[in-house]
Motif scaffolding. Structure first.
Motif, PDB file in Angstrom:
ATOM      1  N   ASN A 124       0.579  -1.046  -0.144  1.00 38.44           N
ATOM      2  CA  ASN A 124       0.283  -0.116  -0.156  1.00 38.44           C
ATOM      3  C   ASN A 124       0.946   2.019  -0.348  1.00 38.44           C
ATOM      4  O   ASN A 124       0.525   2.218  -0.823  1.00 38.44           O
ATOM      5  N   ALA A 125       1.485   0.793   0.945  1.00 34.94           N
ATOM      6  CA  ALA A 125       2.977   2.423   0.762  1.00 34.94           C
ATOM      7  C   ALA A 125       3.547   3.063  -0.112  1.00 34.94           C
ATOM      8  O   ALA A 125       3.864   3.535  -0.778  1.00 34.94           O
ATOM      9  N   CYS A 126       3.897   1.503  -1.013  1.00 34.81           N
ATOM     10  CA  CYS A 126       4.316   1.656  -3.008  1.00 34.81           C
ATOM     11  C   CYS A 126       3.289   2.124  -3.915  1.00 34.81           C
ATOM     12  O   CYS A 126       3.523   2.902  -4.839  1.00 34.81           O
ATOM     13  N   ILE A 127       2.484   1.838  -3.415  1.00 41.01           N
ATOM     14  CA  ILE A 127       1.316   2.315  -4.317  1.00 41.01           C
ATOM     15  C   ILE A 127       0.756   3.941  -4.537  1.00 41.01           C
ATOM     16  O   ILE A 127       1.285   4.638  -5.461  1.00 41.01           O
ATOM     17  N   ARG A 128       1.219   4.654  -3.286  1.00 44.91           N
ATOM     18  CA  ARG A 128       1.142   5.452  -2.418  1.00 44.91           C
ATOM     19  C   ARG A 128       1.632   6.447  -2.596  1.00 44.91           C
ATOM     20  O   ARG A 128       2.095   6.975  -3.520  1.00 44.91           O
ATOM     21  N   ALA A 129       3.618   5.784  -3.288  1.00 45.80           N
ATOM     22  CA  ALA A 129       4.100   6.915  -3.656  1.00 45.80           C
ATOM     23  C   ALA A 129       3.639   6.702  -5.167  1.00 45.80           C
ATOM     24  O   ALA A 129       4.612   7.515  -5.803  1.00 45.80           O
ATOM     25  N   VAL A 130       3.147   5.406  -6.131  1.00 46.10           N
ATOM     26  CA  VAL A 130       3.756   6.123  -7.535  1.00 46.10           C
ATOM     27  C   VAL A 130       2.170   6.664  -7.590  1.00 46.10           C
ATOM     28  O   VAL A 130       2.604   7.468  -8.433  1.00 46.10           O
TER      29      VAL A 130
END
Ligand code: F6P
Length: 320
Positions: free
Chosen positions: A17-23
């Motif tokens: 989720n943190a990675c999707i947020r970053a993208v």
């Protein structure tokens, strides 16, 4: 490039989720339209694609799992499924894709790129840490910390009863979760697929340790290193000491991501969008010596993961 999408695929991992947020946030910051694909390649084939905004990823950074959902999609090996996926992206005018997952996810990324010319950036997201080209994958650190929590709890009860504990952890064919949790948790025995082990030796060492006054021992078994019940039964029979089995299972796949996983997620997500913006060829993103690196998907599949034998030896020495 004006419009990109992101998906998570394979087993979920804390930090996705943190990675999707970053993208999403990096894309919006660069005035790109950003879409989310639900259920990985399975959803992509069916065109399960929705527009994301900054608020779609609010309050997500600390949550385990993946709000885009994930799936295993063996059918994606077929050209027809890949074509449907490519058509779905084209119907939405999406020119670039970020995929977060493990080796199966990267195979799909390579196929989409090679067979349909789609620009795909791959971010390693799996608790297994089984990708050779990168030092760490998003999710691994959290999973190991969750296993450590389990080891501490098990120590309390095993010590109280003078028992031996065999804790099975995940990792598929990779022993990294067992190794790192074993070292950090002070396990006496770490059984991994990469290193042969001798159960007679282990049983005799446990017996001797009891004679020295050490009444409790912890064995960590990587799931790819053998059958937990058979191993426990054998060691119990040979040592004459009670061995209790715990399979930690899916608990280690969930939970709030650690600082380490959130920071990798941020760095990888940012890099993926940067690469798409620069019209780069399709690449896998990773980390080596704390530097973000990129490698072609070809190299990802060819690379053979080196097991950290030095750390394994340290584990053995410290467990005496
Ligand atoms: O790849 C992550 C992982 O949890 C492995 O450690 C494990 O072998 C596998 O997924 C389990 O797969 P599934 O979620 O399909 O049961």
């Amino acid at each position: 490039m004006k419009r990109i999408a992101v998906l998570t695929s394979g087993g979920d991992a804390p930090g996705m989720n943190a990675c999707i947020r970053a993208v999403v946030r990096t894309a919006l910051n660069n005035n790109l339209d950003i879409y989310g694909v639900e259920r990985g390649y399975a959803g992509l084939v069916k065109g399960e694609i929705t527009r994301l905004g900054s608020r779609s990823v609010s309050d997500m950074i600390h949550k385990g799992g993946t709000f885009l959902k994930t799936a295993r999609c063996p059918e994606f090996k077929d050209l027809e499924a890949q074509k449907q996926a490519a058509d779905a992206l084209s119907a939405f005018g999406i020119e670039g894709l970020v995929v977060i997952g493990g080796d199966g996810t990267f195979r799909g990324a390579k196929d989409l790129s090679d067979n349909f010319g789609i620009k795909v950036m791959g971010i390693p997201g799996t608790i297994d840490n089984d990708l050779a080209y990168t030092d760490y994958t998003v999710g691994f650190d959290t999973a190991v910390n969750t296993v450590l929590w389990a080891i501490s709890n098990l120590r309390d009860t095993m010590h109280s009863h003078d028992r031996v504990c065999l804790l099975e952890v995940m990792g598929r064919h990779c022993g990294d979760i067992a190794l790192y949790a074993g070292v950090a948790g002070g396990a006496e025995y770490v059984l991994v697929p990469e290193i042969p082990y001798d159960l007679d030796e282990i049983a005799s060492s446990i017996k001797k340790s009891y004679m020295r006054g050490k009444t409790s021992n912890m064995m960590i078994l990587a799931e790819g290193a053998g059958n937990r019940d058979e191993i426990a039964a054998y060691v119990q029979e040979k040592s004459g000491i009670n061995v209790k089995v715990t399979n930690f299972g899916y608990i280690q796949r969930g939970g709030s991501p650690s600082m380490v996983d959130r920071v990798y997620a941020a760095r990888f997500g940012y890099k993926a969008v940067e690469l798409l913006m620069n019209d780069s060829e399709s690449l896998a993103i990773g980390i080596k010596d704390n530097k973000v690196i990129t490698v072609p998907f070809d190299e990802v599949s060819k690379a053979h993961k080196n097991f950290d034998k030095k750390l394994y030896n340290i584990a053995q020495i410290l467990s005496l």
